[in-house]
Design an enzyme around this catalytic site. Structure first.
Site, PDB file in Angstrom:
ATOM      1  N   SER B 120       0.804  -1.220   0.000  1.00 25.42           N
ATOM      2  CA  SER B 120       0.000   0.000   0.000  1.00 25.42           C
ATOM      3  C   SER B 120       0.837   1.269   0.000  1.00 25.42           C
ATOM      4  O   SER B 120       0.356   2.336  -0.333  1.00 25.42           O
ATOM      5  CB  SER B 120      -0.932  -0.005   1.210  1.00 25.42           C
ATOM      6  N   LYS B 157       2.434   9.771   6.109  1.00 28.46           N
ATOM      7  CA  LYS B 157       2.327  10.960   5.271  1.00 28.46           C
ATOM      8  C   LYS B 157       3.163  12.103   5.837  1.00 28.46           C
ATOM      9  O   LYS B 157       3.544  12.106   6.986  1.00 28.46           O
ATOM     10  CB  LYS B 157       0.863  11.422   5.211  1.00 28.46           C
TER      11      LYS B 157
END
Lengths: 200, 200
Positions: B120, B157
């Site tokens: 992912s 992130k």
DNA sequence: TCCTATTACTCGTAAGTCACTCGTAAGTAA
DNA sequence: TTACTTACGAGTGACTTACGAGTAATAGGA
């Protein structure tokens, strides 16, 4: 790489090194003083500052106190950074001897580190700035990832020895296999053990 | 870095280790006191707190109990592997306490490791099986790469705090920015310090 | 040959800072 | 009660840091 130290400074450094070897901690200023027949702490401090300035000695950052505040250059948790690697180019040696820390299980006299330059290996998910930990050896087993030199161009590939010669497979299956022919100058620079990427 | 113990602390630790070896239980404060010729319990407690702070010693979790409350830890070159992370899914805890070796400068009581599961995060060049070294903390600075939880879904992130709220940018610019709205449950799991990929 | 400047090193002391110490007292399980 | 852990406050001295001044060796210039 000889740093051109004055004999006295060299002697000072050697003392710390051997002391740290014998006991496993750095000497205190007092211990250095006695060991080196220096009569003043100020002198010891002067040496420390001096050597620190040249960069061959470090003080404990966090501690700055107690017996263990001087630290000799290589503490045994680091491997030499031998050069910069970019796929398709010759290895670029790094001039001033640097080292980088690695997990201790990778500490071995035959191991070294390369820094990845550019995005040439991005397909294998190795980014610009990543560190490659390599075990220096001339042979590899089937399927191992190796640092390979083909006609003096470096690359990171999986190694396979097939009946018709050496094949280098990219880790990313979307790319082509390199078949090393007899005319090619070919050499294995080592086996890749790990990749280390440091953020920030 | 954090390794270098003072001789006294080392001695304290060694005593606990050898005591635990001899009797198979940890020593009580009193036993340490006698064994080490310390004259005060306060001193013993001081050592325990001190060593706990560096992360080389642990107290029994349910606290304040019986003789066996001190637990010696491993070599000190490892961080706990707390779980498996896959972008878009909740963290999956790992049941049996595992640890993995990291460069010593990452050794810190607030640091931990996550293992990446699945592809992912491949767009950020983080592969299945990679290890993420994280510093546990609730806040982050602009632009730091963080482990973020949005509505209990984990992701890696870059963190930005803008006037209109938190933004999470993927490291790969081809992908979209996540804007955290007021309704979203949001929390920072820590700041990413490094990635470690082990081949073979 | 002497003068002077520079560098490498030396000394001693005073001030500051933790690392480690103590004792005692309060808290908590068996 | 007993056995043990936690907490606080107050040292003490081992150890580092800072400063100022002094010597010894070398080189360059006149």
């Amino acid at each position: 790489m000889a740093k051109q130290l004055t004999p006295k400074k060299q002697r000072f450094l050697d003392f710390i090194r051997s002391f740290s070897g014998d006991h496993d901690r750095a000497p205190t200023f007092h211990e250095i003083m006695e060991g080196l027949k220096i009569k003043s702490l100020g002198t010891v401090n002067w040496y420390v500052k001096e050597l620190e300035k040249i960069g061959v000695l470090e003080r404990g950052k966090y501690n700055a106190k107690r017996a263990l505040s001087l630290l000799d250059q290589s503490t045994g948790n680091e491997l030499p950074l031998l050069g910069l690697i970019a796929a398709g180019y010759p290895l670029e040696a790094v001039e001033n001897r640097e080292t980088i820390e690695v997990p201790i299980s990778y500490i071995h006299p035959d191991n070294y580190v390369l820094k990845v330059k550019g995005d040439s290996m991005i397909d294998d998910h190795i980014e610009d700035g990543d560190y490659v930990i390599v075990r220096q050896k001339a042979e590899a087993s089937q399927g191992q990832t190796v640092v390979a030199f083909v006609n003096n161009e470096a690359t990171l590939k999986r190694y396979y020895l097939k009946p018709n010669g050496v094949e280098l497979h990219p880790r990313n299956p979307d790319y082509d296999v390199i078949r090393v022919s007899a005319e090619d100058e070919f050499r294995i620079g080592g086996v890749v053990l790990a990749i280390l990427r440091q953020y920030e």
